[in-house]
Design a protein around this motif. Structure first.
Motif, PDB file in Angstrom:
ATOM      1  N   MET A 109     -21.037 -56.364 -20.544  1.00  0.00           N
ATOM      2  CA  MET A 109     -21.723 -55.118 -20.890  1.00  0.00           C
ATOM      3  C   MET A 109     -20.914 -53.914 -20.413  1.00  0.00           C
ATOM      4  SD  MET A 109     -25.621 -56.179 -19.965  1.00  0.00           S
ATOM      5  CE  MET A 109     -26.216 -54.515 -20.122  1.00  0.00           C
ATOM      6  N   LEU A 110     -20.425 -53.972 -19.175  1.00  0.00           N
ATOM      7  CA  LEU A 110     -19.642 -52.866 -18.634  1.00  0.00           C
ATOM      8  C   LEU A 110     -18.365 -52.684 -19.447  1.00  0.00           C
ATOM      9  CD1 LEU A 110     -19.255 -50.635 -16.596  1.00  0.00           C
ATOM     10  CD2 LEU A 110     -18.354 -52.326 -14.993  1.00  0.00           C
ATOM     11  N   ARG A 111     -17.714 -53.782 -19.813  1.00  0.00           N
ATOM     12  CA  ARG A 111     -16.509 -53.681 -20.642  1.00  0.00           C
ATOM     13  C   ARG A 111     -16.830 -52.967 -21.959  1.00  0.00           C
ATOM     14  NH1 ARG A 111     -15.168 -58.831 -23.099  1.00  0.00           N
ATOM     15  NH2 ARG A 111     -16.960 -58.200 -24.344  1.00  0.00           N
ATOM     16  N   ASP A 112     -17.910 -53.372 -22.639  1.00  0.00           N
ATOM     17  CA  ASP A 112     -18.265 -52.752 -23.913  1.00  0.00           C
ATOM     18  C   ASP A 112     -18.614 -51.269 -23.737  1.00  0.00           C
ATOM     19  OD1 ASP A 112     -17.778 -55.188 -25.109  1.00  0.00           O
ATOM     20  OD2 ASP A 112     -19.865 -55.593 -25.630  1.00  0.00           O
ATOM     21  N   LEU A 113     -19.261 -50.921 -22.633  1.00  0.00           N
ATOM     22  CA  LEU A 113     -19.545 -49.514 -22.354  1.00  0.00           C
ATOM     23  C   LEU A 113     -18.257 -48.725 -22.146  1.00  0.00           C
ATOM     24  CD1 LEU A 113     -22.626 -49.987 -20.032  1.00  0.00           C
ATOM     25  CD2 LEU A 113     -22.635 -48.734 -22.200  1.00  0.00           C
ATOM     26  N   CYS A 114     -17.310 -49.301 -21.407  1.00  0.00           N
ATOM     27  CA  CYS A 114     -16.031 -48.633 -21.186  1.00  0.00           C
ATOM     28  C   CYS A 114     -15.301 -48.404 -22.509  1.00  0.00           C
ATOM     29  CB  CYS A 114     -15.151 -49.458 -20.243  1.00  0.00           C
ATOM     30  SG  CYS A 114     -15.717 -49.484 -18.530  1.00  0.00           S
ATOM     31  N   LEU A 115     -15.304 -49.407 -23.371  1.00  0.00           N
ATOM     32  CA  LEU A 115     -14.631 -49.270 -24.660  1.00  0.00           C
ATOM     33  C   LEU A 115     -15.326 -48.252 -25.557  1.00  0.00           C
ATOM     34  CD1 LEU A 115     -13.759 -53.005 -25.394  1.00  0.00           C
ATOM     35  CD2 LEU A 115     -12.199 -51.192 -24.621  1.00  0.00           C
ATOM     36  N   THR A 116     -16.616 -48.054 -25.366  1.00  0.00           N
ATOM     37  CA  THR A 116     -17.386 -47.135 -26.198  1.00  0.00           C
ATOM     38  C   THR A 116     -17.287 -45.686 -25.714  1.00  0.00           C
ATOM     39  OG1 THR A 116     -18.939 -48.888 -26.772  1.00  0.00           O
ATOM     40  CG2 THR A 116     -19.696 -46.628 -27.093  1.00  0.00           C
ATOM     41  N   PHE A 117     -17.337 -45.451 -24.409  1.00  0.00           N
ATOM     42  CA  PHE A 117     -17.487 -44.091 -23.893  1.00  0.00           C
ATOM     43  C   PHE A 117     -16.258 -43.505 -23.192  1.00  0.00           C
ATOM     44  CE2 PHE A 117     -21.919 -45.524 -24.203  1.00  0.00           C
ATOM     45  CZ  PHE A 117     -22.450 -44.490 -24.941  1.00  0.00           C
ATOM     46  N   TRP A 118     -15.398 -44.319 -22.624  1.00  0.00           N
ATOM     47  CA  TRP A 118     -14.283 -43.790 -21.845  1.00  0.00           C
ATOM     48  C   TRP A 118     -13.165 -43.303 -22.761  1.00  0.00           C
ATOM     49  CZ3 TRP A 118     -17.926 -46.160 -19.211  1.00  0.00           C
ATOM     50  CH2 TRP A 118     -18.044 -45.952 -17.845  1.00  0.00           C
ATOM     51  N   PRO A 119     -12.377 -42.320 -22.298  1.00  0.00           N
ATOM     52  CA  PRO A 119     -11.254 -41.816 -23.098  1.00  0.00           C
ATOM     53  C   PRO A 119     -10.220 -42.923 -23.359  1.00  0.00           C
ATOM     54  CG  PRO A 119     -11.672 -40.372 -21.201  1.00  0.00           C
ATOM     55  CD  PRO A 119     -12.520 -41.600 -21.027  1.00  0.00           C
ATOM     56  N   ALA A 120      -9.584 -42.835 -24.517  1.00  0.00           N
ATOM     57  CA  ALA A 120      -8.600 -43.843 -24.928  1.00  0.00           C
ATOM     58  C   ALA A 120      -7.495 -44.012 -23.887  1.00  0.00           C
ATOM     59  CB  ALA A 120      -8.018 -43.477 -26.288  1.00  0.00           C
ATOM     60  N   GLU A 121      -7.058 -42.918 -23.273  1.00  0.00           N
ATOM     61  CA  GLU A 121      -5.967 -43.002 -22.288  1.00  0.00           C
ATOM     62  C   GLU A 121      -6.374 -43.864 -21.090  1.00  0.00           C
ATOM     63  OE1 GLU A 121      -7.409 -39.622 -22.878  1.00  0.00           O
ATOM     64  OE2 GLU A 121      -6.390 -39.930 -24.782  1.00  0.00           O
ATOM     65  N   ALA A 122      -7.620 -43.725 -20.641  1.00  0.00           N
ATOM     66  CA  ALA A 122      -8.104 -44.505 -19.503  1.00  0.00           C
ATOM     67  C   ALA A 122      -8.190 -45.986 -19.871  1.00  0.00           C
ATOM     68  CB  ALA A 122      -9.468 -43.990 -19.034  1.00  0.00           C
ATOM     69  N   VAL A 123      -8.646 -46.274 -21.079  1.00  0.00           N
ATOM     70  CA  VAL A 123      -8.721 -47.674 -21.530  1.00  0.00           C
ATOM     71  C   VAL A 123      -7.318 -48.264 -21.590  1.00  0.00           C
ATOM     72  CG1 VAL A 123      -9.329 -49.201 -23.446  1.00  0.00           C
ATOM     73  CG2 VAL A 123     -10.879 -47.332 -22.786  1.00  0.00           C
ATOM     74  N   ARG A 124      -6.394 -47.562 -22.223  1.00  0.00           N
ATOM     75  CA  ARG A 124      -5.013 -48.071 -22.358  1.00  0.00           C
ATOM     76  C   ARG A 124      -4.386 -48.361 -20.997  1.00  0.00           C
ATOM     77  NH1 ARG A 124      -4.484 -43.674 -26.269  1.00  0.00           N
ATOM     78  NH2 ARG A 124      -4.840 -44.619 -28.310  1.00  0.00           N
ATOM     79  N   ALA A 125      -4.590 -47.466 -20.038  1.00  0.00           N
ATOM     80  CA  ALA A 125      -3.986 -47.633 -18.711  1.00  0.00           C
ATOM     81  C   ALA A 125      -4.527 -48.859 -17.983  1.00  0.00           C
ATOM     82  CB  ALA A 125      -4.219 -46.376 -17.873  1.00  0.00           C
ATOM     83  N   ALA A 126      -5.740 -49.286 -18.319  1.00  0.00           N
ATOM     84  CA  ALA A 126      -6.368 -50.406 -17.615  1.00  0.00           C
ATOM     85  C   ALA A 126      -6.116 -51.760 -18.263  1.00  0.00           C
ATOM     86  CB  ALA A 126      -7.877 -50.164 -17.525  1.00  0.00           C
ATOM     87  N   LEU A 127      -5.570 -51.772 -19.471  1.00  0.00           N
ATOM     88  CA  LEU A 127      -5.396 -53.042 -20.174  1.00  0.00           C
ATOM     89  C   LEU A 127      -4.234 -53.852 -19.606  1.00  0.00           C
ATOM     90  CD1 LEU A 127      -5.908 -51.917 -23.878  1.00  0.00           C
ATOM     91  CD2 LEU A 127      -7.455 -53.318 -22.475  1.00  0.00           C
ATOM     92  N   PRO A 128      -4.395 -55.176 -19.564  1.00  0.00           N
ATOM     93  CA  PRO A 128      -3.292 -56.026 -19.125  1.00  0.00           C
ATOM     94  C   PRO A 128      -2.171 -56.065 -20.164  1.00  0.00           C
ATOM     95  CG  PRO A 128      -5.194 -57.371 -19.737  1.00  0.00           C
ATOM     96  CD  PRO A 128      -5.603 -55.929 -19.853  1.00  0.00           C
ATOM     97  N   GLY A 130       0.226 -57.043 -23.025  1.00  0.00           N
ATOM     98  CA  GLY A 130      -0.039 -57.759 -24.269  1.00  0.00           C
ATOM     99  C   GLY A 130      -1.247 -57.248 -25.040  1.00  0.00           C
ATOM    100  N   TRP A 131      -2.005 -56.334 -24.439  1.00  0.00           N
ATOM    101  CA  TRP A 131      -3.196 -55.774 -25.084  1.00  0.00           C
ATOM    102  C   TRP A 131      -2.949 -54.311 -25.408  1.00  0.00           C
ATOM    103  CZ3 TRP A 131      -7.433 -58.593 -26.474  1.00  0.00           C
ATOM    104  CH2 TRP A 131      -7.511 -59.889 -25.945  1.00  0.00           C
ATOM    105  N   ARG A 132      -3.538 -53.857 -26.536  1.00  0.00           N
ATOM    106  CA  ARG A 132      -3.409 -52.460 -26.954  1.00  0.00           C
ATOM    107  C   ARG A 132      -4.775 -51.937 -27.371  1.00  0.00           C
ATOM    108  NH1 ARG A 132       0.133 -51.870 -31.674  1.00  0.00           N
ATOM    109  NH2 ARG A 132      -0.088 -49.680 -31.192  1.00  0.00           N
ATOM    110  N   TRP A 133      -5.013 -50.641 -27.127  1.00  0.00           N
ATOM    111  CA  TRP A 133      -6.220 -49.941 -27.570  1.00  0.00           C
ATOM    112  C   TRP A 133      -5.741 -48.931 -28.599  1.00  0.00           C
ATOM    113  CZ3 TRP A 133     -11.003 -50.742 -28.104  1.00  0.00           C
ATOM    114  CH2 TRP A 133     -11.969 -49.728 -28.134  1.00  0.00           C
ATOM    115  N   VAL A 134      -6.051 -49.195 -29.858  1.00  0.00           N
ATOM    116  CA  VAL A 134      -5.496 -48.441 -30.970  1.00  0.00           C
ATOM    117  C   VAL A 134      -6.588 -47.607 -31.623  1.00  0.00           C
ATOM    118  CG1 VAL A 134      -4.326 -48.656 -33.203  1.00  0.00           C
ATOM    119  CG2 VAL A 134      -3.792 -50.266 -31.354  1.00  0.00           C
ATOM    120  N   VAL A 135      -6.329 -46.324 -31.790  1.00  0.00           N
ATOM    121  CA  VAL A 135      -7.251 -45.441 -32.496  1.00  0.00           C
ATOM    122  C   VAL A 135      -7.019 -45.629 -33.990  1.00  0.00           C
ATOM    123  CG1 VAL A 135      -7.917 -43.040 -32.907  1.00  0.00           C
ATOM    124  CG2 VAL A 135      -7.316 -43.786 -30.607  1.00  0.00           C
ATOM    125  N   THR A 136      -8.124 -45.821 -34.732  1.00  0.00           N
ATOM    126  CA  THR A 136      -8.069 -45.995 -36.185  1.00  0.00           C
ATOM    127  C   THR A 136      -8.836 -44.850 -36.854  1.00  0.00           C
ATOM    128  OG1 THR A 136     -10.107 -47.297 -36.335  1.00  0.00           O
ATOM    129  CG2 THR A 136      -8.053 -48.510 -35.863  1.00  0.00           C
TER     130      THR A 136
END
Length: 181
Positions: A109-128, A130-136
């Protein structure tokens, strides 16, 4: 009562019969990364299992307060609180109704909330690696090896849809600002 709470398990934590939560990276982004953003929302969550598209969706009501100091989420089903989640960036405190099934996964649940509400830069910085957070054009995608593993779209002003094939669910979040917020 236990039977009704079992139905809520799919809503608040995804399905228990899908691949383990480790299929996607867990995120615990600090609320401070939100900056000045503030949310006080009444939400209706509707979950559909992807492996049972004809099954009736499950619904639950949620109250969410989120700002740079903390996240507070209260889940309600059948007229009573079944979950209280508090996240301050260091500690995740959870109070659960005694009959709420263990399948309700507050880390997901917390992961889904982070992906929904947090800024893209913060998500990208936290990913391990091999993973990418891409704006579409319609939202964002969590990608691994160039393949979308989770998609967040915003089909309306107060609607967010998360499609998570890796863990087998579609979550529709309908939000309304709380009075006085």
């Amino acid at each position: 009562m236990r039977r009704r709470l079992l139905l809520v398990a799919a809503l608040l934590g995804g399905c228990a019969t899908v691949p383990p939560p480790s299929a996607l990276p867990m995120l615990r982004l600090p609320p401070a990364a939100l900056g000045s953003a503030r949310f006080a929302l009444s939400q209706r969550l509707t979950v559909t299992r992807l492996d049972q598209p004809d099954a009736a969706p499950q619904r639950v009501e949620v109250q969410l307060q989120l700002d740079a100091s903390a996240l507070l989420l209260a889940g309600f089903a059948f007229g009573q609180r079944v979950l209280l989640m508090q996240w301050d960036g260091k500690d995740l405190n959870v109070q659960r109704h005694p009959m709420l099934p263990a399948e309700v996964d507050t880390d997901r649940m917390l992961r889904d909330l982070c992906l929904t509400f947090w800024p893209a830069e913060a998500v990208r910085a936290a990913l391990p690696e091999g993973w990418r957070w891409v704006v579409t054009a319609t939202g964002q995608e969590l990608q691994q090896g160039g393949q979308a593993r989770l998609v967040v779209s915003r089909p309306g002003a107060n609607i967010v849809e998360i499609v998570n094939p890796a863990e087998g669910y579609r979550l529709l979040i309908e939000s309304q600002p709380q009075e006085g917020a």
